[in-house]
Design a protein around this motif. Structure first.
Motif, PDB file in Angstrom:
ATOM      1  N   LEU A  72       0.841  -1.312   0.160  1.00 57.39           N
ATOM      2  CA  LEU A  72       0.067   0.052  -0.254  1.00 57.39           C
ATOM      3  C   LEU A  72       0.785   1.318  -0.079  1.00 57.39           C
ATOM      4  O   LEU A  72       0.303   2.204  -0.430  1.00 57.39           O
ATOM      5  CB  LEU A  72      -1.079  -0.208   0.869  1.00 57.39           C
ATOM      6  CG  LEU A  72      -2.132  -0.813   1.069  1.00 57.39           C
ATOM      7  CD1 LEU A  72      -2.506  -0.712   2.031  1.00 57.39           C
ATOM      8  CD2 LEU A  72      -2.929  -0.947   0.102  1.00 57.39           C
ATOM      9  N   LYS A  73       1.845   1.156   1.039  1.00 57.78           N
ATOM     10  CA  LYS A  73       3.055   2.483   0.900  1.00 57.78           C
ATOM     11  C   LYS A  73       3.428   2.544  -0.408  1.00 57.78           C
ATOM     12  O   LYS A  73       3.691   4.178  -1.529  1.00 57.78           O
ATOM     13  CB  LYS A  73       3.923   2.568   1.979  1.00 57.78           C
ATOM     14  CG  LYS A  73       3.720   2.435   3.067  1.00 57.78           C
ATOM     15  CD  LYS A  73       4.589   2.134   4.245  1.00 57.78           C
ATOM     16  CE  LYS A  73       4.168   2.438   5.385  1.00 57.78           C
ATOM     17  NZ  LYS A  73       5.839   1.476   6.491  1.00 57.78           N
ATOM     18  N   ARG A  76       0.366   4.541  -2.423  1.00 55.52           N
ATOM     19  CA  ARG A  76      -0.072   5.339  -2.259  1.00 55.52           C
ATOM     20  C   ARG A  76      -0.630   6.450  -2.782  1.00 55.52           C
ATOM     21  O   ARG A  76      -1.946   7.196  -2.564  1.00 55.52           O
ATOM     22  CB  ARG A  76       0.723   5.897  -0.370  1.00 55.52           C
ATOM     23  CG  ARG A  76      -0.136   7.111   0.197  1.00 55.52           C
ATOM     24  CD  ARG A  76       1.239   7.061   1.252  1.00 55.52           C
ATOM     25  NE  ARG A  76       2.298   6.626   1.805  1.00 55.52           N
ATOM     26  CZ  ARG A  76       2.795   6.369   3.281  1.00 55.52           C
ATOM     27  NH1 ARG A  76       2.152   7.442   3.565  1.00 55.52           N
ATOM     28  NH2 ARG A  76       3.369   5.185   3.554  1.00 55.52           N
ATOM     29  N   ASP A  77       0.467   7.082  -3.968  1.00 53.53           N
ATOM     30  CA  ASP A  77       0.183   8.158  -4.336  1.00 53.53           C
ATOM     31  C   ASP A  77      -0.564   8.173  -5.978  1.00 53.53           C
ATOM     32  O   ASP A  77      -1.911   8.946  -5.725  1.00 53.53           O
ATOM     33  CB  ASP A  77       1.397   8.692  -5.587  1.00 53.53           C
ATOM     34  CG  ASP A  77       2.435   9.220  -4.411  1.00 53.53           C
ATOM     35  OD1 ASP A  77       1.758   9.582  -3.316  1.00 53.53           O
ATOM     36  OD2 ASP A  77       3.773   8.865  -4.154  1.00 53.53           O
ATOM     37  N   ILE A  94      -2.596   9.923   3.458  1.00 50.78           N
ATOM     38  CA  ILE A  94      -2.812   8.593   3.230  1.00 50.78           C
ATOM     39  C   ILE A  94      -1.658   8.198   4.494  1.00 50.78           C
ATOM     40  O   ILE A  94      -0.670   7.782   4.086  1.00 50.78           O
ATOM     41  CB  ILE A  94      -3.101   7.962   2.476  1.00 50.78           C
ATOM     42  CG1 ILE A  94      -4.587   7.918   1.789  1.00 50.78           C
ATOM     43  CG2 ILE A  94      -3.009   6.676   2.917  1.00 50.78           C
ATOM     44  CD1 ILE A  94      -4.290   6.851   0.010  1.00 50.78           C
ATOM     45  N   ILE A  96      -0.432   4.482   6.769  1.00 48.59           N
ATOM     46  CA  ILE A  96      -0.665   2.995   7.073  1.00 48.59           C
ATOM     47  C   ILE A  96      -0.327   2.855   7.969  1.00 48.59           C
ATOM     48  O   ILE A  96       1.109   2.805   8.364  1.00 48.59           O
ATOM     49  CB  ILE A  96      -0.004   2.931   5.326  1.00 48.59           C
ATOM     50  CG1 ILE A  96      -1.159   3.200   4.404  1.00 48.59           C
ATOM     51  CG2 ILE A  96      -0.749   0.885   5.241  1.00 48.59           C
ATOM     52  CD1 ILE A  96       0.214   3.393   2.628  1.00 48.59           C
TER      53      ILE A  96
END
Length: 157
Positions: A72-73, A76-77, A94, A96
């Motif tokens: 997810l990181k 993220r964008d 965001i 996480i």
């Protein structure tokens, strides 16, 4: 001499201030964001992560494992741009976090138990074949298949 110190307020303004209405809107927004996250990650169900809250314009995503947090990181964008475009334009960022004790409970349909199908006797199969001889087309084929199925069951028992 004014009898009242405050002016009347429109009903919709009072309802907007209601904390219950605000929490219902917040819950609906979280549901939409979770649905969009599942769609973005191309999963059937999000069994590994979920959006927990929105505070000060920042979204908090909780993951069950560090591997999912890393994935997810890295995205993220793209996730942030997707959420801004489709649901929440004023989203600031965001966050996480990993939470190994996260319980993601979704209603899963229970498997339907296989029922024992009614058994057709050999005599009934013979009647079906006799009836099929007098029929035409699809009905004849269906009756013959049904009779064959009954005969196969009797030979396997």
């Amino acid at each position: 001499m004014a009898r009242y110190s405050t002016k009347p307020v429109a009903l919709h303004q009072l309802l907007e201030q209601n904390s219950l209405a605000c929490s219902a809107q917040h819950t609906q927004l979280l549901r939409q964001l979770n649905t969009e996250l599942i769609r973005f990650l191309q999963l059937e169900q999000s069994a590994f992560c979920k959006i927990s809250t929105i505070k000060a314009g920042r979204l908090m995503i909780l993951c069950q494992s560090p591997a999912w947090a890393t994935r997810l990181k890295m995205q993220r964008d793209a996730i942030l741009a997707n959420f801004r475009q489709k649901i929440l334009p004023e989203l600031a960022g965001i966050d996480i976090e990993v939470s190994p004790n996260l319980q993601l409970q979704y209603e899963k349909p229970e498997p339907v138990p296989q029922k024992d199908l009614p058994k057709i006797s050999e005599q009934a199969a013979d009647y079906l074949l006799a009836a099929a001889d007098t029929m035409d087309g699809k009905l004849k084929e269906k009756l013959q298949k049904l009779a064959e199925l009954a005969q196969r069951r009797s030979t396997t028992n």
